[in-house]
Design a protein around this motif. Sequence first.
Motif, PDB file in Angstrom:
ATOM      1  N   SER A  16      25.530  39.211  36.563  1.00 55.37           N
ATOM      2  CA  SER A  16      25.544  38.242  37.664  1.00 55.37           C
ATOM      3  C   SER A  16      26.971  37.789  37.930  1.00 55.37           C
ATOM      4  CB  SER A  16      24.682  37.020  37.314  1.00 55.37           C
ATOM      5  OG  SER A  16      25.316  36.251  36.297  1.00 55.37           O
ATOM      6  N   GLY A  17      27.153  37.188  39.096  1.00 54.90           N
ATOM      7  CA  GLY A  17      28.466  36.654  39.442  1.00 54.90           C
ATOM      8  C   GLY A  17      28.911  35.561  38.496  1.00 54.90           C
ATOM      9  N   ALA A  18      27.966  34.724  38.073  1.00 49.10           N
ATOM     10  CA  ALA A  18      28.307  33.634  37.143  1.00 49.10           C
ATOM     11  C   ALA A  18      28.764  34.198  35.801  1.00 49.10           C
ATOM     12  CB  ALA A  18      27.101  32.715  36.950  1.00 49.10           C
ATOM     13  N   THR A  23      32.910  35.476  31.859  1.00 51.29           N
ATOM     14  CA  THR A  23      33.486  36.472  30.943  1.00 51.29           C
ATOM     15  C   THR A  23      34.966  36.673  31.234  1.00 51.29           C
ATOM     16  OG1 THR A  23      31.354  37.605  30.767  1.00 51.29           O
ATOM     17  CG2 THR A  23      33.303  38.850  30.115  1.00 51.29           C
ATOM     18  N   ALA A  24      35.320  36.746  32.512  1.00 56.52           N
ATOM     19  CA  ALA A  24      36.727  36.942  32.881  1.00 56.52           C
ATOM     20  C   ALA A  24      37.585  35.774  32.404  1.00 56.52           C
ATOM     21  CB  ALA A  24      36.845  37.111  34.395  1.00 56.52           C
ATOM     22  N   LEU A  50      27.174  45.750  37.959  1.00 51.36           N
ATOM     23  CA  LEU A  50      27.650  45.360  39.287  1.00 51.36           C
ATOM     24  C   LEU A  50      28.580  46.451  39.813  1.00 51.36           C
ATOM     25  CD1 LEU A  50      28.553  41.614  38.558  1.00 51.36           C
ATOM     26  CD2 LEU A  50      26.510  42.461  39.721  1.00 51.36           C
ATOM     27  N   ALA A  51      28.711  46.540  41.144  1.00 52.95           N
ATOM     28  CA  ALA A  51      29.660  47.500  41.720  1.00 52.95           C
ATOM     29  C   ALA A  51      31.070  47.106  41.290  1.00 52.95           C
ATOM     30  CB  ALA A  51      29.547  47.505  43.247  1.00 52.95           C
ATOM     31  N   PRO A  52      31.814  48.004  40.624  1.00 57.45           N
ATOM     32  CA  PRO A  52      33.034  47.563  39.950  1.00 57.45           C
ATOM     33  C   PRO A  52      34.140  47.047  40.861  1.00 57.45           C
ATOM     34  CG  PRO A  52      32.757  49.952  39.781  1.00 57.45           C
ATOM     35  CD  PRO A  52      31.488  49.409  40.335  1.00 57.45           C
ATOM     36  N   MET A  53      34.411  47.702  41.975  1.00 55.80           N
ATOM     37  CA  MET A  53      35.553  47.279  42.793  1.00 55.80           C
ATOM     38  C   MET A  53      35.317  45.892  43.401  1.00 55.80           C
ATOM     39  SD  MET A  53      37.665  49.831  42.417  1.00 55.80           S
ATOM     40  CE  MET A  53      38.821  50.154  43.747  1.00 55.80           C
ATOM     41  N   LEU A  54      34.109  45.670  43.933  1.00 57.07           N
ATOM     42  CA  LEU A  54      33.783  44.353  44.492  1.00 57.07           C
ATOM     43  C   LEU A  54      33.784  43.286  43.412  1.00 57.07           C
ATOM     44  CD1 LEU A  54      30.911  45.347  46.924  1.00 57.07           C
ATOM     45  CD2 LEU A  54      33.052  44.255  47.575  1.00 57.07           C
ATOM     46  N   SER A  58      36.196  39.710  42.772  1.00 58.24           N
ATOM     47  CA  SER A  58      35.698  38.374  42.449  1.00 58.24           C
ATOM     48  C   SER A  58      36.323  37.863  41.155  1.00 58.24           C
ATOM     49  CB  SER A  58      34.170  38.426  42.329  1.00 58.24           C
ATOM     50  OG  SER A  58      33.654  37.165  41.957  1.00 58.24           O
ATOM     51  N   ALA A  59      36.426  38.721  40.138  1.00 59.51           N
ATOM     52  CA  ALA A  59      37.040  38.327  38.863  1.00 59.51           C
ATOM     53  C   ALA A  59      38.504  37.951  39.052  1.00 59.51           C
ATOM     54  CB  ALA A  59      36.915  39.463  37.851  1.00 59.51           C
TER      55      ALA A  59
END
Length: 312
Positions: A16-18, A23-24, A50-54, A58-59
Motif C-alpha cells: 500500500s501507499g502508506a 518503509t522509505a 506495486l508498479a515500481p516506477m510510480l 511517491s517514495a
Amino acid sequence: MHRNFRFGVVGESIRSGAELAATARRAEELGYDVLTLRDHFVAEPFGDQLAPMLALASAASATSALRLGTMVLSNDFRHPVMLAKEAATLDHLSGGRFELGLGAGWLREEYEAAGMPFDRPGARVGRLAESLQILRGLLGGEKTSFTGEHYAIDGLTVFPRPERRPPLVVGAGSRRMLGIAGRYADTVGILPRALPEGTISDEVSERLPDTIARKVDWVREAAGNRDVELSMMVTPTFGPDPLRAAAKVAVTRGWGTSSTELVLGMPSQFVGPPEHVADQMLARRDRFGFTYYQVPDAAMEAFAPVIPLLAS
C-alpha cells in the motif's frame, strides 16, 4: 583503494501507499542508502507488488536523501525509449536519486499469464544488451541513434535531460549476462543463474566461493578499465553462534545440516551477531570486491545495527 559500503532495502512486502511511505522513511532513518522495488505483476514469488516506477516517485516525495531503484525491471515489459523517458522523469522528480536496475526477465509463468512470448534465453539477453546501449545514450543526454537486431532508434533525445546519467544496475548469473553487465552497467548484482525453463537455480554450487569468484572475474574482464560496483542481495541470519545460525540456513534452504560449513563460506550468506556479519563483509570486500548489499524489508530492522559498523 576500496569503495565505501552501501546498503539497500528491497521493499518486497509493501502492498500500500502508506506502507511504502513508512518503509522509505524508516529505511532513511536507519541509515540505508537505497530503497529498491521489484517488477512483477503476478503474486509469485514475492507477493503482489506495486508498479515500481510510480511507487518510487511517491517514495521520493516521502524522503530527502534516500536513493531509489528498481531491482530489477524486466526489459521485455517496456520499450527502452519509454523506459528512458520514465527514468529521466523519475530522476528529475527525485532530485537525481534514481538508479535504474534492469534484467532480461526470467519468470516464465509471468510471461505466460500475460500472454507475452517467453523467448529463448539468447533472444531475451540480446534484447537486454541492446536496451542498455540505448539507455546509456538517451540517459547520458546524447542524441541517440541505434540499429540492432531488436530495436532501431533514429536521432532521439530524452526530456528531462538528466544532470548526470542515472546509474545502471544489472542483475546477472550466467557468463553471457555477466559479460553484458560488465560492459554496460555501473553496478552488477551477482546472482545464481536463471534456468531456461524460467526459474532461478537453487544449486549449492551456484553459491560457493569459487563460483562467485569466477563470476566476478567475468564481470571485471568485460568491464576493462571501468570501475564497476559489485552488489549482492542477502538475507542475514542473526544469532549469537555463527555455526548454529549457518546450520539453520542449511536446513531451511533444504541443503541439509551437512552443508553447514559450506553455508559459513558462501559469499551470499551472513550468519551470527552483527559484529561477525560486519567482519564477514569486510573480508568479502577484500576477496571479491562486494560493497553494495541489499536486504529484504522483512530484515531491515534486524540488519540495521550492521550499518554503523561499516560506515566510512
